[in-house]
Enzyme design. Structure first.
Site, mmCIF file in Angstrom:
data_model
loop_
_atom_site.group_PDB
_atom_site.id
_atom_site.type_symbol
_atom_site.label_atom_id
_atom_site.label_comp_id
_atom_site.label_asym_id
_atom_site.label_seq_id
_atom_site.Cartn_x
_atom_site.Cartn_y
_atom_site.Cartn_z
ATOM 1 N N ASP A 1 92.316 21.625 43.509
ATOM 2 C CA ASP A 1 92.758 22.525 42.444
ATOM 3 C C ASP A 1 91.687 22.824 41.398
ATOM 4 O OD1 ASP A 1 92.798 20.246 40.699
ATOM 5 O OD2 ASP A 1 94.396 21.194 39.558
ATOM 6 N N GLU A 2 90.444 22.446 41.664
ATOM 7 C CA GLU A 2 89.444 22.752 40.653
ATOM 8 C C GLU A 2 88.087 23.037 41.272
ATOM 9 O OE1 GLU A 2 87.986 19.119 38.368
ATOM 10 O OE2 GLU A 2 89.884 18.454 39.218
ATOM 11 N N ASP B 1 90.247 24.751 36.500
ATOM 12 C CA ASP B 1 91.200 23.725 36.936
ATOM 13 C C ASP B 1 92.610 24.284 36.810
ATOM 14 O OD1 ASP B 1 91.379 20.182 36.493
ATOM 15 O OD2 ASP B 1 93.053 21.522 36.848
HETATM 16 N N1 LIG Z 1 96.761 10.594 40.383
HETATM 17 C C1 LIG Z 1 96.878 11.849 40.891
HETATM 18 C C2 LIG Z 1 96.349 12.964 40.192
HETATM 19 C C3 LIG Z 1 96.498 14.224 40.745
HETATM 20 N N2 LIG Z 1 97.127 14.400 41.952
HETATM 21 C C4 LIG Z 1 97.315 15.744 42.545
HETATM 22 C C5 LIG Z 1 98.509 16.444 41.933
HETATM 23 C C6 LIG Z 1 97.944 17.438 40.967
HETATM 24 O O1 LIG Z 1 98.762 18.578 40.812
HETATM 25 C C7 LIG Z 1 96.616 17.783 41.615
HETATM 26 C C8 LIG Z 1 95.581 18.243 40.608
HETATM 27 O O2 LIG Z 1 95.237 17.201 39.715
HETATM 28 P P1 LIG Z 1 94.949 17.459 38.171
HETATM 29 O O3 LIG Z 1 94.335 16.194 37.635
HETATM 30 O O4 LIG Z 1 94.153 18.713 37.970
HETATM 31 O O5 LIG Z 1 96.394 17.603 37.489
HETATM 32 P P2 LIG Z 1 97.342 18.884 37.382
HETATM 33 O O6 LIG Z 1 96.711 20.084 37.981
HETATM 34 O O7 LIG Z 1 98.672 18.517 37.971
HETATM 35 O O8 LIG Z 1 97.557 19.071 35.817
HETATM 36 P P3 LIG Z 1 96.544 19.672 34.718
HETATM 37 O O9 LIG Z 1 97.223 20.854 34.147
HETATM 38 O O10 LIG Z 1 96.382 18.571 33.716
HETATM 39 O O11 LIG Z 1 95.251 20.004 35.427
HETATM 40 O O12 LIG Z 1 96.185 16.574 42.275
HETATM 41 C C9 LIG Z 1 97.616 13.291 42.623
HETATM 42 O O13 LIG Z 1 98.174 13.438 43.693
HETATM 43 N N3 LIG Z 1 97.499 12.031 42.077
HETATM 44 MG MG LIG Z 2 94.780 20.700 37.452
#
Ligand SMILES: Nc1ccn([C@H]2C[C@H](O)[C@@H](COP(=O)(O)OP(=O)(O)OP(=O)(O)O)O2)c(=O)n1
Ligand SMILES: [Mg+2]
Length: 446
Positions: A200-201, A110
């Site tokens: 992203d994962e 992720d």
């Molecule tokens: N409610 C949300 C959650 C996420 N995303 C989008 C933005 C994030 O960058 C991407 C990936 O989600 P993640 O849950 O993996 O969160 P992040 O990658 O940003 O942070 P982490 O380091 O916790 O994985 O999806 C979104 O648009 N709305």
């Molecule tokens: Mg993420």
DNA sequence: GCGGATCAC
DNA sequence: TATGGTGATCCGC
């Protein structure tokens, strides 16, 4: 009498409402330690708005639902042999246990603060600064912002209250898709069958790769993460376990039954994918906070299988999940969504005005479907009132839908139930026979 | 098939 | 002043 001399505060927010207002992603990595003060600020900032009233309504409905479930539970436990039921679920647990398969090495990868870190590549000045991505509502926040309690799904104006120096960056989907493609390509070197979960994962089965390259799982994942960093300048976290249940962050879970059980024992149930804010509250009501608690309450869960899903929870308790990794369904599901924003001085309350807006959306939809040669058999109209209450109304046909503007408008006019004070209109055309989608048009009013 | 609810990212 | 977009699934009817 004495109690009435000290009335409680006028309509104090209940704990559950404050928590609801804090939003769904409160378990994310990198958040501040003391969330209670943050939640108080969020509730304070929300108070008095229509949004707040709607959250309050939903919270009340959920409380009623919980009370009903508790009553059902008490009824169900009357006059039954609890120890017999426990014996029976123990048997199910033994069955599940006997099929535990520790042979596959599954890794969940992720990307860290994905949108934020992609933006960082384009704007290095943001480094070390708190910033959020998205206008209106944040898609994500940098880790420097998360320290203040800023997180996904939070409206920008509240994020600013928590962190006045917060920088807001516009969202650039094409950038994220490009980087996503690059990263996924790297992942696929390690497992061509990788399951991409979101942009992203991914879930990978690296058993074969480790064998062929004579690598242990840890070294293999380290190598993969190093590749991602080298080729994209982005960082990625990974969890390595015998199945797809993701541990938080970067983690290696030893491949033996005892380690897995002790890992699950104190794991908050909310961390399990599929257990969101609502199911967390429902389970909490019957005494389940952690995956270990599932065992204690197995009789209740067995009696209320319908409400809670016994099999699902027993497997979670044991830390057993699917270890089969396959790429997602191959069906093409092209989505070309067009978006139209309208701003007026207030929400629309005039029928003719609303119909005019509906016609605009229908025209946009006609345009897109004609251009792409798509149609379907179901029309869905979705709209949101200024109370934030959402309605969907749908109609299916035996034949392909004419996507001519006037035909769409006629159907949607019929579906629209003359609700006034609308905030948003959406029309979908759904192609269902192949379980395929669609086309969406959003029209923002007011 | 329909509509509401829930969840993930 | 102000609370998202997209896609999916499940359940009760
Ligand atoms: N409610 C949300 C959650 C996420 N995303 C989008 C933005 C994030 O960058 C991407 C990936 O989600 P993640 O849950 O993996 O969160 P992040 O990658 O940003 O942070 P982490 O380091 O916790 O994985 O999806 C979104 O648009 N709305
Ligand atoms: Mg993420």
């Amino acid at each position: 009498m004495g109690q009435e001399l000290n009335p409680p505060n006028p309509s104090p927010d209940t704990a559950s409402l404050v928590k609801r207002l804090a939003g769904p992603s409160t378990t994310k990595a990198g958040l501040a330690k003391d969330q209670s003060e943050i939640n108080r600020i969020i509730a304070e900032a929300s108070k008095g708005s229509k949004f707040y009233d709607n959250e309050k309504r939903k919270d009340k409905e959920l409380t009623e639902r919980i009370n009903k479930i508790l009553k059902q539970r008490d009824d169900a436990r009357q006059g039954v042999d609890i120890s017999q039921i426990e014996k029976s679920t123990d048997h199910t647990l033994d069955q599940l246990e006997s099929h535990r398969d520790l042979s596959q090495v599954i890794v969940h990868v992720d990307m860290d603060a994905f949108y934020a870190n992609v933006e960082l590549l384009h704007n290095p000045e943001l480094k070390g600064k708190p910033f959020g991505v998205g206008a209106g509502v944040l898609s994500t926040a940098s880790y420097d912002a998360r320290k203040y309690g800023v997180r996904s799904g939070m409206p920008g104006f509240i994020a600013k209250k928590l962190c006045p120096e917060l920088i807001l960056v516009n969202i650039n989907f094409t950038r994220y898709q490009e980087m996503s493609d690059k990263v996924m390509d790297i992942f696929r070197r390690y497992d061509p069958n990788m399951l991409a979960a979101g942009c992203d994962e991914g879930y990978l089965n690296i058993t074969a790769y480790c064998e062929e390259h004579n690598l242990d799982p840890q070294a293999c994942v380290q190598e993969m993460r190093a590749f991602v960093h080298k080729e994209t300048n982005l960082t990625v976290s990974a969890g390595i376990a015998p199945n797809k249940n993701k541990p938080n962050g970067q983690f290696y879970l030893p491949f033996d039954r005892e380690s897995i059980k002790s890992f699950m024992q104190d794991l908050p149930i909310r961390r399990i994918p599929g257990v969101g804010r609502v199911n967390e509250r429902l389970l909490d009501a019957i005494g389940i906070k952690t995956c270990g608690d599932i065992y204690t309450h197995r009789a209740t869960l067995s009696l209320m299988d319908k409400q809670f899903g016994l099999q699902f929870l027993l497997r979670i308790h044991l830390g057993i999940a699917s270890n089969v990794v396959e790429p997602g369904k191959r069906e093409e599901r092209k989505i070309a969504s067009a978006k139209v924003h309208f701003r007026t001085f207030s929400t629309l309350s005039d029928r003719q005005q609303i119909l005019n807006k509906l016609e605009e959306v229908a025209a946009e939809l006609e345009d897109d479907t004609e251009r792409n040669g798509w149609t379907g058999k179901t029309v869905t109209l979705k709209y949101k009132l200024n109370t934030y209450q959402v309605y969907t109304r749908a109609k299916s046909f035996d034949r392909w839908i004419s996507t001519k503007k006037d035909d769409l408008l006629a159907v949607c006019h019929h579906l629209w139930q003359y609700h006034l004070l609308l905030l948003v209109f959406l029309i979908f055309i759904i192609y269902r026979s192949a379980r395929n989608f669609c086309q969406a048009i959003l029209c923002q009013l007011g």
